[in-house]
Scaffold this motif. Structure first.
Motif, short mmCIF file in Angstrom:
data_model
loop_
_atom_site.label_atom_id
_atom_site.label_comp_id
_atom_site.label_asym_id
_atom_site.label_seq_id
_atom_site.Cartn_x
_atom_site.Cartn_y
_atom_site.Cartn_z
N THR A 1 -68.79 -36.08 -14.85
CA THR A 1 -67.39 -35.66 -14.70
C THR A 1 -67.08 -35.46 -13.23
O THR A 1 -67.95 -35.06 -12.45
N THR A 2 -65.85 -35.74 -12.83
CA THR A 2 -65.43 -35.46 -11.46
C THR A 2 -65.47 -33.96 -11.21
O THR A 2 -64.94 -33.17 -12.00
N ILE A 3 -66.13 -33.56 -10.13
CA ILE A 3 -66.27 -32.15 -9.78
C ILE A 3 -65.80 -31.94 -8.34
O ILE A 3 -66.26 -32.63 -7.42
N LEU A 4 -64.90 -30.99 -8.16
CA LEU A 4 -64.43 -30.61 -6.83
C LEU A 4 -64.79 -29.15 -6.57
O LEU A 4 -64.66 -28.30 -7.46
N GLY A 5 -65.27 -28.87 -5.35
CA GLY A 5 -65.60 -27.50 -4.97
C GLY A 5 -64.46 -26.87 -4.21
O GLY A 5 -63.99 -27.42 -3.21
N TYR A 6 -63.99 -25.71 -4.67
CA TYR A 6 -62.85 -25.08 -4.01
C TYR A 6 -63.29 -24.18 -2.86
O TYR A 6 -64.44 -23.78 -2.74
N GLU A 7 -62.32 -23.88 -2.02
CA GLU A 7 -62.55 -23.22 -0.73
C GLU A 7 -62.30 -21.72 -0.81
O GLU A 7 -61.22 -21.28 -1.19
N LEU A 8 -63.31 -20.95 -0.44
CA LEU A 8 -63.18 -19.50 -0.25
C LEU A 8 -63.77 -19.22 1.13
O LEU A 8 -64.96 -18.98 1.27
N ILE A 9 -62.94 -19.28 2.15
CA ILE A 9 -63.46 -19.42 3.52
C ILE A 9 -64.31 -18.24 3.97
O ILE A 9 -65.16 -18.41 4.86
N TRP A 10 -64.14 -17.07 3.38
CA TRP A 10 -64.95 -15.91 3.77
C TRP A 10 -66.38 -16.02 3.24
O TRP A 10 -67.26 -15.29 3.67
N ASN A 11 -66.61 -16.94 2.31
CA ASN A 11 -67.95 -17.15 1.77
C ASN A 11 -68.60 -18.45 2.22
O ASN A 11 -69.76 -18.71 1.89
N ASN A 12 -67.86 -19.28 2.95
CA ASN A 12 -68.36 -20.61 3.31
C ASN A 12 -68.85 -20.65 4.75
O ASN A 12 -68.05 -20.52 5.68
N LEU A 13 -70.16 -20.83 4.94
CA LEU A 13 -70.67 -21.03 6.29
C LEU A 13 -70.23 -22.38 6.83
O LEU A 13 -70.04 -22.56 8.03
N THR A 14 -70.08 -23.34 5.92
CA THR A 14 -69.55 -24.65 6.26
C THR A 14 -68.77 -25.14 5.06
O THR A 14 -68.98 -24.66 3.94
N PHE A 15 -67.86 -26.08 5.28
CA PHE A 15 -67.04 -26.59 4.17
C PHE A 15 -66.61 -28.00 4.51
O PHE A 15 -66.06 -28.24 5.60
N ASN A 16 -66.87 -28.93 3.61
CA ASN A 16 -66.50 -30.33 3.84
C ASN A 16 -65.08 -30.58 3.36
O ASN A 16 -64.82 -30.57 2.16
#
Length: 211
Positions: A134-149
């Motif tokens: 299945t198509t999977i997208l990861g959502y953004e929670l910037i206070w928890n993301n050391l990096t984010f694509n």
């Protein structure tokens, strides 16, 4: 492309995560006729401020998801202990597999694979195991993301971000947390919109995509 998705599963480790990471997109999906199922894995009773009912977040997530247009019958609230999901990893996987067997989802929205919160990380990892096709997208929670694509953008209108903010405002028990503030919600959406020539947008990591 967002219009092609008609049966969407939103995985929120804790109540409010789904709204924070994808509230505008959820609003747009429902506007376009998609069925959206929202799973909150924990109501974080151990973290509820003193003086408030322990089930307050359960009541607030009902109000918040309704604000986005999610039907009550499509809201699933589980009771895993906050910050201890890794101890229940196998049962969480089994819950996800059961959901997969019940419905043919065409899009999964889950926390980023780079989310450093232990509960978020568990949900992200187990969702990939459960929904390999299945198509999977990861959502953004910037206070928890050391990096984010920043690989995928959903262009939104003001009404979608307004719906997201109104949903977040239902979490009165969370007080004045800065990531619930209206100026933060709109500023981040504006920033992501500028990146893709839109008024507003939300950004996702592409974990897996089927074209």
């Amino acid at each position: 492309m967002i219009e092609k998705f008609k049966n969407v599963l939103v995985l929120a480790p804790h109540t409010d995560d789904g709204e924070l990471g994808a509230g505008g997109t959820i609003s747009k999906l429902i506007e376009n006729g998609a069925k959206v199922t929202y799973v909150a894995f924990s109501t974080a009773e151990e973290s509820v401020p003193d003086g408030l009912p322990k089930d307050i977040l359960k009541k607030e997530v009902v109000k918040a998801t309704a604000e986005l247009g999610i039907k009550p019958e499509n809201l699933i609230i589980l009771n895993y202990q906050v910050r201890r999901f890794n101890y229940d990893r196998q049962q969480i996987l089994e819950d996800l597999i059961a959901l997969r067997k019940e419905s043919s989802f065409d899009l999964i929205l889950t926390p980023s694979v780079h989310d450093i919160h232990q509960d978020h990380s568990t949900i992200s990892q187990e969702s990939i195991r459960a929904f390999k096709n299945t198509t999977i997208l990861g959502y953004e929670l910037i206070w928890n993301n050391l990096t984010f694509n920043t690989q995928c953008f959903v262009k939104l209108e003001e009404k979608h971000i307004d719906a997201k903010q109104k949903a977040l405002e239902k979490y009165e028990s969370q007080g004045k947390r800065n990531y619930l503030a209206r100026d933060f919600t709109f500023s981040l959406a504006k920033t992501r919109g500028v990146q893709v020539g839109a008024e507003y947008a939300e950004c996702f990591e592409v974990i897996r995509i089927f074209l």
